[in-house]
Design a protein around this motif. Sequence first.
Motif, PDB file in Angstrom:
ATOM      1  N   ALA A  93       0.804  -1.220   0.056  1.00  0.00           N
ATOM      2  CA  ALA A  93       0.123   0.079  -0.082  1.00  0.00           C
ATOM      3  C   ALA A  93       0.827   1.239   0.013  1.00  0.00           C
ATOM      4  O   ALA A  93       0.651   2.092  -0.617  1.00  0.00           O
ATOM      5  N   TRP A  94       1.744   1.215   0.884  1.00  0.00           N
ATOM      6  CA  TRP A  94       2.797   2.301   0.967  1.00  0.00           C
ATOM      7  C   TRP A  94       3.515   2.545  -0.387  1.00  0.00           C
ATOM      8  O   TRP A  94       3.464   3.736  -1.006  1.00  0.00           O
ATOM      9  N   LEU A  95       3.889   1.585  -1.291  1.00  0.00           N
ATOM     10  CA  LEU A  95       4.452   1.701  -2.585  1.00  0.00           C
ATOM     11  C   LEU A  95       3.430   2.239  -3.692  1.00  0.00           C
ATOM     12  O   LEU A  95       3.824   3.086  -4.253  1.00  0.00           O
ATOM     13  N   ARG A  96       2.346   1.677  -3.697  1.00  0.00           N
ATOM     14  CA  ARG A  96       1.209   1.992  -4.478  1.00  0.00           C
ATOM     15  C   ARG A  96       0.841   3.453  -4.086  1.00  0.00           C
ATOM     16  O   ARG A  96       0.541   4.324  -5.273  1.00  0.00           O
ATOM     17  N   ARG A 470      15.870   3.834  -4.452  1.00  0.00           N
ATOM     18  CA  ARG A 470      15.703   2.268  -4.558  1.00  0.00           C
ATOM     19  C   ARG A 470      16.383   2.072  -3.260  1.00  0.00           C
ATOM     20  O   ARG A 470      16.010   0.802  -2.635  1.00  0.00           O
ATOM     21  N   THR A 471      17.581   2.470  -2.928  1.00  0.00           N
ATOM     22  CA  THR A 471      18.356   1.920  -1.732  1.00  0.00           C
ATOM     23  C   THR A 471      17.114   2.020  -0.505  1.00  0.00           C
ATOM     24  O   THR A 471      17.072   1.180   0.301  1.00  0.00           O
ATOM     25  N   ALA A 472      16.510   3.074  -0.374  1.00  0.00           N
ATOM     26  CA  ALA A 472      15.513   3.300   1.035  1.00  0.00           C
ATOM     27  C   ALA A 472      14.375   2.115   0.684  1.00  0.00           C
ATOM     28  O   ALA A 472      14.075   1.885   1.674  1.00  0.00           O
ATOM     29  N   LEU A 473      14.180   1.889  -0.452  1.00  0.00           N
ATOM     30  CA  LEU A 473      12.928   1.086  -0.802  1.00  0.00           C
ATOM     31  C   LEU A 473      13.428  -0.391  -0.336  1.00  0.00           C
ATOM     32  O   LEU A 473      12.777  -1.301   0.420  1.00  0.00           O
ATOM     33  N   TYR A 474      14.706  -0.913  -0.866  1.00  0.00           N
ATOM     34  CA  TYR A 474      15.246  -2.016  -0.508  1.00  0.00           C
ATOM     35  C   TYR A 474      15.363  -2.097   0.999  1.00  0.00           C
ATOM     36  O   TYR A 474      15.149  -3.194   1.458  1.00  0.00           O
ATOM     37  N   MET A 515       8.640  -7.292  -4.917  1.00  0.00           N
ATOM     38  CA  MET A 515       9.660  -6.858  -5.264  1.00  0.00           C
ATOM     39  C   MET A 515      10.021  -7.130  -6.684  1.00  0.00           C
ATOM     40  O   MET A 515      10.578  -6.259  -7.474  1.00  0.00           O
ATOM     41  N   PHE A 516       9.654  -8.263  -6.948  1.00  0.00           N
ATOM     42  CA  PHE A 516      10.107  -8.929  -8.428  1.00  0.00           C
ATOM     43  C   PHE A 516       9.300  -9.465  -9.352  1.00  0.00           C
ATOM     44  O   PHE A 516       9.344  -9.576 -10.348  1.00  0.00           O
ATOM     45  N   TRP A 517       7.722  -9.622  -8.535  1.00  0.00           N
ATOM     46  CA  TRP A 517       6.823 -10.314  -9.489  1.00  0.00           C
ATOM     47  C   TRP A 517       5.653  -9.357  -9.702  1.00  0.00           C
ATOM     48  O   TRP A 517       4.744  -9.706 -10.685  1.00  0.00           O
ATOM     49  N   THR A 521       4.357  -3.128  -8.757  1.00  0.00           N
ATOM     50  CA  THR A 521       5.262  -2.645  -7.730  1.00  0.00           C
ATOM     51  C   THR A 521       6.668  -3.205  -8.290  1.00  0.00           C
ATOM     52  O   THR A 521       7.674  -2.204  -7.624  1.00  0.00           O
ATOM     53  N   ARG A 522       7.008  -4.074  -8.982  1.00  0.00           N
ATOM     54  CA  ARG A 522       8.522  -4.422  -9.193  1.00  0.00           C
ATOM     55  C   ARG A 522       9.002  -3.239  -9.709  1.00  0.00           C
ATOM     56  O   ARG A 522      10.459  -3.328  -9.788  1.00  0.00           O
ATOM     57  N   GLY A 523       8.603  -2.710 -10.803  1.00  0.00           N
ATOM     58  CA  GLY A 523       9.583  -1.490 -11.324  1.00  0.00           C
ATOM     59  C   GLY A 523      10.045  -0.417 -10.353  1.00  0.00           C
ATOM     60  O   GLY A 523      10.948   0.264 -10.854  1.00  0.00           O
ATOM     61  N   LEU A 524       9.760  -0.480  -9.035  1.00  0.00           N
ATOM     62  CA  LEU A 524      10.189   0.753  -8.187  1.00  0.00           C
ATOM     63  C   LEU A 524      11.395  -0.175  -7.545  1.00  0.00           C
ATOM     64  O   LEU A 524      12.561   0.673  -7.083  1.00  0.00           O
ATOM     65  N   PHE A 525      11.701  -1.442  -8.010  1.00  0.00           N
ATOM     66  CA  PHE A 525      13.070  -2.038  -7.361  1.00  0.00           C
ATOM     67  C   PHE A 525      13.801  -2.296  -8.463  1.00  0.00           C
ATOM     68  O   PHE A 525      15.158  -2.651  -8.071  1.00  0.00           O
ATOM     69  N   VAL A 526      13.370  -2.725  -9.709  1.00  0.00           N
ATOM     70  CA  VAL A 526      14.463  -3.225 -10.818  1.00  0.00           C
ATOM     71  C   VAL A 526      14.546  -2.159 -11.620  1.00  0.00           C
ATOM     72  O   VAL A 526      13.703  -1.372 -12.053  1.00  0.00           O
TER      73      VAL A 526
END
Length: 540
Positions: A93-96, A470-474, A515-517, A521-526
């Motif tokens: 929800a936070w990412l969206r 991205r570092t903060a998200l990871y 994060m990856f699938w 939301t995966r575009g925020l990490f990759v």
Amino acid sequence: MTSTHSARPEVSNKVSSKSLRKLPFRTGTADSALWQGFAGSVMLLLGSFGVGWLASSSVLIRNPLFILARTTPVAVITATVLLCVGAVLMLRAWLRLRQHLAGWDASSRPILIKALILWVAPMMLALPLFSRDSYAYIGQGRLMLEGLNPYTDGISSLNNYYLLGPDTLWTEAPTPYGPLWLWLEQIAVLLPSHSPEIALIPFRLACLAGVILLAIYVPKLAARHGFNPQRALWLVVLNPVVLINFIASVHNDALMLGLVVAGIYYASAKRPVLGILLVTASIAIKPITLIALPFVGLLWAGSQAGWVRKFGLWAATLGISTAIMAFMGAINGLGFGWLAALQTPGTVWIWYAPVGLFSNVVGFVVGFFGSAGPAVTDVIQNMGQIASILLVMALAFLPVKAAAAPFTEKFDAGTPVLEESQRYSQAVLRRMAWAFAAVVLMAPMIQPWYMLWLLAFFAVTGIAEGWQLRTALYLTAFFTMIALTDQLSVFPWIPVVLIRAVAIVVGLAGVLYIMFWDKKTRGLFVPRRGLVRAGEAPQN
């Protein structure tokens, strides 16, 4: 658009029509993220009934519903799954929410405040999760009430101390907290009830006050340095690691951090005495924020100050803070006892702390060939502590030069223009952020909430789109996962290994999916699917 040269510059929030066509987020659907986060918070509340922490003296432990939730393996596993799914939902929800509000104009703030209320409210009613520190607070309050010194006496000095529910790490250790928090602990145990859950209420309210202070002053500091306040509010205050550790886990770092952020805001806004008072109040909660004092002195001195003025105002800053702490110590009769407690050697380490891992690996290898392993581990950890102190001193004493232009999130509408004092404030507080980072990274133990100190200080001095964000998200995803696999209250006849395995599998699967699938939301990490340009949201 550029702002005028005022004390609080107007931060550019506009995006050109050309940019809007490139932005794939949909502002009209932000409510879905709000309610998804609310559902996650409710799941945390429900899960806490099965694996949240209860004192042995709690009346709830004899309630039939709580007995069912906490003694039946199926119910405990269900509660664990609810916790993990709830935390993952809050993370998503936070990412969206970021994707829906990536324009960060003034209309974003009411949505962010609504999200904060919805996500916090259920957790205010939960049993303490992932930590028993709140029950240690009760024990320390009992020590104060009985006239014992919490800086020299552990909770084990109390009769039937185990009924209070503290972690065994606290039963012999002196408290590292300041006088202001000790008073709050004493007030909590004076409430007209013998229920530990009633005694927890002041601590929960104090943590809520800390989050509210962050919600007020993180955006103010970000705006003062030319950064979008709505973006900073989202990045720091609505961060699931903040809400889980400060509200659900009831850590007093919430109030400590809220007070120090408020203090450095006023110090940067040329109200140094008020800033010192608030920072000192933060020290009186948890003395780690002593690190902020020399940087408050630098803000007071100003960008053109020579060494005489700097040392004079450093002395004044330390003098004011010391006088206040001495006054508090005289009232409670404990003086500066917390200084001795700070010197208590650490006995724990964790695998993701670089110094903790390195020192213990080397100690193990040395110990394999002889008996000097523990001594080697202690030496390496002491070297790390000394190195952190030297780094803090260097960051405070080396000359600070304000940047020629502010580092900001760049939208097509332009970049705000800042006065020299604001650019100097940004440079000083960036130094302070690195000083706290040195102390955290050089410690053998890094708790998830230590990351929140760094997140707040770096966010108000600039976290750029791209690899920095991205570092903060990871880190947020990582520490969300760490929280889920931390302390869970499980009765002895239920295999704790099984429950922890469930938490690891469900939590890790959920976080990795996001994060990856997850296509949303995966575009925020990759990186290749991520933020194509500063200010642009990823493809949904």
